[in-house]
Scaffold this active site. Structure first.
Site, PDB file in Angstrom:
ATOM      1  N   PHE A 169       2.681  -3.528 -32.330  1.00 48.41           N
ATOM      2  CA  PHE A 169       2.234  -4.491 -33.343  1.00 48.41           C
ATOM      3  C   PHE A 169       0.815  -4.157 -33.759  1.00 48.41           C
ATOM      4  O   PHE A 169      -0.088  -4.076 -32.920  1.00 48.41           O
ATOM      5  CB  PHE A 169       2.291  -5.923 -32.802  1.00 48.41           C
ATOM      6  CG  PHE A 169       1.914  -6.942 -33.846  1.00 48.41           C
ATOM      7  CD1 PHE A 169       2.825  -7.315 -34.828  1.00 48.41           C
ATOM      8  CD2 PHE A 169       0.637  -7.496 -33.882  1.00 48.41           C
ATOM      9  CE1 PHE A 169       2.479  -8.222 -35.817  1.00 48.41           C
ATOM     10  CE2 PHE A 169       0.287  -8.415 -34.874  1.00 48.41           C
ATOM     11  CZ  PHE A 169       1.203  -8.775 -35.841  1.00 48.41           C
ATOM     12  N   ASP A 229      -5.315   0.845 -30.320  1.00 49.81           N
ATOM     13  CA  ASP A 229      -5.397  -0.529 -30.820  1.00 49.81           C
ATOM     14  C   ASP A 229      -5.652  -1.437 -29.617  1.00 49.81           C
ATOM     15  O   ASP A 229      -4.730  -1.798 -28.888  1.00 49.81           O
ATOM     16  CB  ASP A 229      -4.090  -0.881 -31.537  1.00 49.81           C
ATOM     17  CG  ASP A 229      -4.090  -2.310 -32.068  1.00 49.81           C
ATOM     18  OD1 ASP A 229      -4.912  -3.121 -31.591  1.00 49.81           O
ATOM     19  OD2 ASP A 229      -3.254  -2.616 -32.939  1.00 49.81           O
ATOM     20  N   LYS A 261      -9.348  -9.752 -31.715  1.00 48.52           N
ATOM     21  CA  LYS A 261      -9.092 -11.034 -31.051  1.00 48.52           C
ATOM     22  C   LYS A 261     -10.232 -11.578 -30.181  1.00 48.52           C
ATOM     23  O   LYS A 261     -10.882 -12.545 -30.544  1.00 48.52           O
ATOM     24  CB  LYS A 261      -7.810 -10.929 -30.229  1.00 48.52           C
ATOM     25  CG  LYS A 261      -6.560 -10.840 -31.115  1.00 48.52           C
ATOM     26  CD  LYS A 261      -5.287 -11.017 -30.326  1.00 48.52           C
ATOM     27  CE  LYS A 261      -4.088 -11.275 -31.221  1.00 48.52           C
ATOM     28  NZ  LYS A 261      -3.525 -10.095 -31.886  1.00 48.52           N
TER      29      LYS A 261
END
Ligand SMILES: *Cc1c(COP(=O)(O)O)cnc(C)c1O
Length: 407
Positions: free
Chosen positions: A142, A227, A256
């Site tokens: 993702f 990532d 995040k």
């Protein structure tokens, strides 16, 4: 309902859900609960009910809610210089870039953005500026919802309505070194991977996988993009999860946990990859906004000063050991790293466990039909972990009783 009505009709849980349904686009469905206040690991809903928050805004709230260091930093910055655009320099922006490179332990350059998807979009542009177009990503991976990041995301259900996506992406099974070796060629601009697949159900690759990815990309002159949007900034007990294998990527993306609740993305590039974005090739109005950078600096300072990396390893170990000690028949496996854990169930009962946990005052995330993801604040206390384990064990038992009764 008049506009004023919204204020009067306020604020019970159901009232807010109705108001959401009246005005919000339906891409999220209707979220399960309105939250109005938080403090540390605790949050309160619109009716005053308290919960222990083991969702953490999806691995975002690294210092929990309303951490005084973040509150102070943000208030001071917005009270002095809130935004300057990239036509001017703001000190917190430069300072945060310096700090990120220092924790990475390498010389490089930083591009700031406002989200994870944007951090990956910048990585994608860096890849294209090598002159190559082919990209490799992993099945189930993702990387975000914007069209470029979605092209890298290896989840066909999310991609299907949006074909044709930006092209020339090959997806290979995650954790499979032979597949990487076959897919990455001297025509490949970049390989993008998560050190742990988060949204796909907290999937940890076999040992040596990241190291192999580094070797394969080095041999073909391909950029290795890690990532670390979910795994970075202490979530696994290290600043970056890839440090567990001593792997140095060409590009690392963050978001995040970096802003402690503020929207920020960062793309770190090293070596030749750091020089590819040149004037005019990329940008964003809010890139490097001093308020979010000041908040992120407070997050990094606090993690460093309070020894939070060591705490994550300890608290994560306590949580994991406690979950395993439940030896609950509904739990097949606990996986993950640090305070990013997946509780894998023996049945597709994650949504029911999520609801039962909420009824016990615990917020958790059913990230897959059979997986509960736990990502509490990095500051979660031993006592909160123990309270969580009691309630979660009870919630599991209620659901397994239901599952048994249904059979
Ligand atoms: C959440 C996430 C993204 C996307 O971030 P957004 O801020 O939602 O755009 C990308 N990659 C990973 C690994 C993520 O966990």
């Amino acid at each position: 309902m008049s506009d004023d009505g919204a204020d009067i009709i306020g604020a019970g849980n159901t009232a807010l859900a109705h108001r959401w349904q009246g005005v919000m686009m339906d891409n999220f469905g209707t979220p399960r609960l309105p939250l109005v206040r938080g403090r540390g690991t605790r949050v309160w809903d619109a009716e005053g009910t308290e919960y222990l928050d083991f969702v953490g805004g999806i691995a975002v709230n690294s210092l929990g809610h309303a951490h005084p260091a973040v509150v102070r930093a943000v208030a001071e910055q917005i009270g002095s210089l809130g935004h300057v655009s990239n036509l001017f320099i703001a000190e917190p922006t430069v300072h945060l870039a310096e700090r990120l490179l220092r924790i990475a332990g390498r010389a490089g350059r930083v591009y700031f953005s406002n989200s994870g998807a944007e951090a990956n979009e910048a990585a994608l542009k860096i890849g294209r500026l090598t002159g190559r177009t082919h990209m490799v990503a992993t099945t189930g991976g993702f990387h975000g919802r914007t069209m470029g990041a979605l092209a890298l995301t290896g989840q066909p259900d999310k991609q299907r309505p949006f074909h044709p996506l930006p092209g020339d992406v090959s997806h290979v099974p995650y954790g499979d070194v032979a597949a990487l070796r076959a897919a990455v060629t001297p025509k490949t601009a970049l390989l993008i991977l998560e050190p742990v697949q988060g949204e796909n159900g907290v999937i940890v690759p076999p040992p040596g996988y990241l190291r192999a990815a580094r070797e394969i990309t080095a041999a073909t002159g391909t950029l290795l993009v890690l990532d670390e949007i979910q795994t970075g900034i202490g979530r696994t007990g290290r600043w970056f999860a890839a440090q567990a294998e001593d792997v140095e990527a060409d590009v690392v993306t963050l978001a995040k946990g970096l802003g402690g609740g503020l929207p920020i993305g960062a793309t770190l590039a090293f070596g030749a990859a750091a020089e590819l974005l040149t004037p005019g090739t990329h940008g964003s109005t809010f890139s490097g906004n001093p308020v979010v950078c000041a908040g992120a600096l407070a997050v990094l300072d606090t993690i460093e000063r309070a020894g939070i990396l060591e705490h994550v390893t300890r608290a994560g170990g306590r949580l994991r050991a406690g979950l395993e000690a439940l030896a609950h028949p509904l739990v097949r496996e606990v996986r993950g790293s640090g305070l990013l854990l997946g509780v894998v169930l023996g049945a597709k009962a994650a949504a029911r466990v999520q609801q039962a946990a909420q009824d016990h005052g615990l917020l958790v995330n059913a990230v897959a039909p059979d997986v509960i993801r736990l990502a509490p604040p990095l500051t979660v206390s031993d006592r909160e972990v123990d309270i969580f384990l009691d309630g979660f064990g009870a919630a599991l038992s209620e659901v397994s009783d239901e599952v048994l009764t249904a059979v």
